[in-house]
Structure formats: C-alpha cells, structure tokens
Motif scaffolding. Sequence first.
Motif, mmCIF file in Angstrom:
data_model
loop_
_atom_site.group_PDB
_atom_site.id
_atom_site.type_symbol
_atom_site.label_atom_id
_atom_site.label_comp_id
_atom_site.label_asym_id
_atom_site.label_seq_id
_atom_site.Cartn_x
_atom_site.Cartn_y
_atom_site.Cartn_z
ATOM 1 N N LEU A 78 0.882 -1.169 0.000
ATOM 2 C CA LEU A 78 0.000 0.000 0.000
ATOM 3 C C LEU A 78 0.916 1.214 0.000
ATOM 4 C CD1 LEU A 78 -2.601 -1.041 2.729
ATOM 5 C CD2 LEU A 78 -2.926 -1.040 0.254
ATOM 6 N N VAL A 79 1.045 1.873 -1.136
ATOM 7 C CA VAL A 79 2.051 2.924 -1.269
ATOM 8 C C VAL A 79 1.434 4.218 -1.786
ATOM 9 C CG1 VAL A 79 4.264 3.558 -2.288
ATOM 10 C CG2 VAL A 79 3.774 1.158 -1.813
ATOM 11 N N PRO A 80 1.392 5.254 -0.945
ATOM 12 C CA PRO A 80 0.972 6.563 -1.444
ATOM 13 C C PRO A 80 2.143 7.221 -2.185
ATOM 14 C CG PRO A 80 1.528 6.726 0.866
ATOM 15 C CD PRO A 80 1.668 5.272 0.486
ATOM 16 N N ARG A 81 1.874 8.265 -2.938
ATOM 17 C CA ARG A 81 2.960 9.020 -3.588
ATOM 18 C C ARG A 81 3.823 9.678 -2.512
ATOM 19 N NH1 ARG A 81 3.172 9.777 -8.821
ATOM 20 N NH2 ARG A 81 1.398 9.211 -10.113
ATOM 21 N N GLY A 82 5.097 9.845 -2.837
ATOM 22 C CA GLY A 82 5.986 10.554 -1.925
ATOM 23 C C GLY A 82 6.803 9.675 -1.000
ATOM 24 N N ASP A 111 22.496 -4.535 -0.196
ATOM 25 C CA ASP A 111 22.338 -4.074 1.181
ATOM 26 C C ASP A 111 23.602 -3.429 1.753
ATOM 27 O OD1 ASP A 111 20.684 -3.904 3.535
ATOM 28 O OD2 ASP A 111 21.864 -5.524 4.397
ATOM 29 N N SER A 112 24.762 -3.628 1.106
ATOM 30 C CA SER A 112 25.996 -3.048 1.628
ATOM 31 C C SER A 112 26.138 -1.562 1.291
ATOM 32 C CB SER A 112 27.220 -3.812 1.118
ATOM 33 O OG SER A 112 27.390 -3.632 -0.269
ATOM 34 N N PHE A 113 25.320 -1.058 0.365
ATOM 35 C CA PHE A 113 25.327 0.367 0.045
ATOM 36 C C PHE A 113 24.537 1.137 1.094
ATOM 37 C CE2 PHE A 113 26.484 -1.313 -4.024
ATOM 38 C CZ PHE A 113 27.260 -0.325 -4.610
ATOM 39 N N LEU A 114 24.997 2.321 1.415
ATOM 40 C CA LEU A 114 24.264 3.187 2.333
ATOM 41 C C LEU A 114 22.908 3.496 1.721
ATOM 42 C CD1 LEU A 114 24.618 4.756 5.009
ATOM 43 C CD2 LEU A 114 25.310 6.716 3.627
ATOM 44 N N HIS A 115 21.834 3.265 2.483
ATOM 45 C CA HIS A 115 20.490 3.499 1.948
ATOM 46 C C HIS A 115 19.562 4.005 3.053
ATOM 47 C CE1 HIS A 115 20.663 -0.751 3.193
ATOM 48 N NE2 HIS A 115 19.354 -0.650 3.471
ATOM 49 N N SER A 116 18.497 4.678 2.600
ATOM 50 C CA SER A 116 17.504 5.225 3.529
ATOM 51 C C SER A 116 16.162 5.295 2.809
ATOM 52 C CB SER A 116 17.915 6.621 4.013
ATOM 53 O OG SER A 116 17.970 7.512 2.918
ATOM 54 N N VAL A 117 15.100 5.497 3.580
ATOM 55 C CA VAL A 117 13.760 5.619 3.028
ATOM 56 C C VAL A 117 13.086 6.803 3.706
ATOM 57 C CG1 VAL A 117 11.512 4.491 2.744
ATOM 58 C CG2 VAL A 117 13.597 3.139 2.648
ATOM 59 N N GLU A 118 12.309 7.578 2.936
ATOM 60 C CA GLU A 118 11.558 8.688 3.519
ATOM 61 C C GLU A 118 10.135 8.691 2.977
ATOM 62 O OE1 GLU A 118 13.190 12.500 2.530
ATOM 63 O OE2 GLU A 118 13.495 11.929 0.449
ATOM 64 N N HIS A 119 9.201 9.024 3.853
ATOM 65 C CA HIS A 119 7.767 9.092 3.490
ATOM 66 C C HIS A 119 7.332 10.550 3.615
ATOM 67 C CE1 HIS A 119 3.554 8.654 3.305
ATOM 68 N NE2 HIS A 119 3.402 7.523 3.979
ATOM 69 N N ASN A 120 7.347 11.254 2.490
ATOM 70 C CA ASN A 120 6.943 12.659 2.451
ATOM 71 C C ASN A 120 5.525 12.821 1.922
ATOM 72 O OD1 ASN A 120 9.433 13.625 3.392
ATOM 73 N ND2 ASN A 120 10.305 13.409 1.361
ATOM 74 N N GLY A 121 4.850 11.715 1.691
ATOM 75 C CA GLY A 121 3.496 11.762 1.157
ATOM 76 C C GLY A 121 2.454 11.847 2.271
ATOM 77 N N THR A 122 1.221 11.544 1.887
ATOM 78 C CA THR A 122 0.143 11.492 2.866
ATOM 79 C C THR A 122 -0.492 10.120 2.784
ATOM 80 O OG1 THR A 122 -1.433 12.373 1.252
ATOM 81 C CG2 THR A 122 -0.358 13.951 2.716
ATOM 82 N N GLY A 123 -0.994 9.654 3.887
ATOM 83 C CA GLY A 123 -1.641 8.360 3.911
ATOM 84 C C GLY A 123 -0.773 7.293 4.535
ATOM 85 N N PRO A 124 -1.297 6.074 4.565
ATOM 86 C CA PRO A 124 -0.589 4.976 5.251
ATOM 87 C C PRO A 124 0.683 4.567 4.534
ATOM 88 C CG PRO A 124 -2.598 4.178 4.201
ATOM 89 C CD PRO A 124 -2.540 5.663 3.997
#
Length: 83
Positions: free
Chosen positions: A44-48, A70-83
């Motif tokens: 379930l993925v909203p935009r952003g 997985d050995s690369f530096l990585h991150s995730v951000e949720h700048n959208g709205t919703g679940p």
Amino acid sequence: VEVEGILHGKRSGQVSLLKLEEGTALVPHFGSVNWRYTAHLGLLVPRGVWMHAGGESREFRQGEVLILDDSFLHSVEHNGTGP
C-alpha cells in the motif's frame, strides 16, 4: 512482523513487513556484508515514499519491487500522505 528461514541450522532467508508513517524516515544505514540483496515490495504505497541508495533515488510504487545491494548506504523517507 518478521519471519526468518532456517536451513541446515543456518539462516537462509528473512521476510519483514514494515509500515512507515507519513512524515517519517528510516535513517541512512547499510548491511554488514556485501553479498546480500534485498527486495522491497510496496503493498500500500501513497505518492511521496522514496528510497535513496548509492547516490540514486527511486520512488516506491504499489505492486513494484525495488532491489538493492544491502551493503550500500540506503535510507527511506515518506513525504506523502496516507498509510
């Protein structure tokens, strides 16, 4: 929720279900080995909702898979709205 597979006494796989609330982020991190790839499937993925890894960024899309070393530096951000 996390499920881990064991084969011949060794960890052979792992499945995790994660929910990232709007306005939050997973801080930059990396795995401890350079032979593991991770696959991320947005259910379930909203935009952003973005993943950043190895100097590149990709937006999550519902039903599509993102795969990364997985050995690369990585991150995730949720700048959208919703679940």
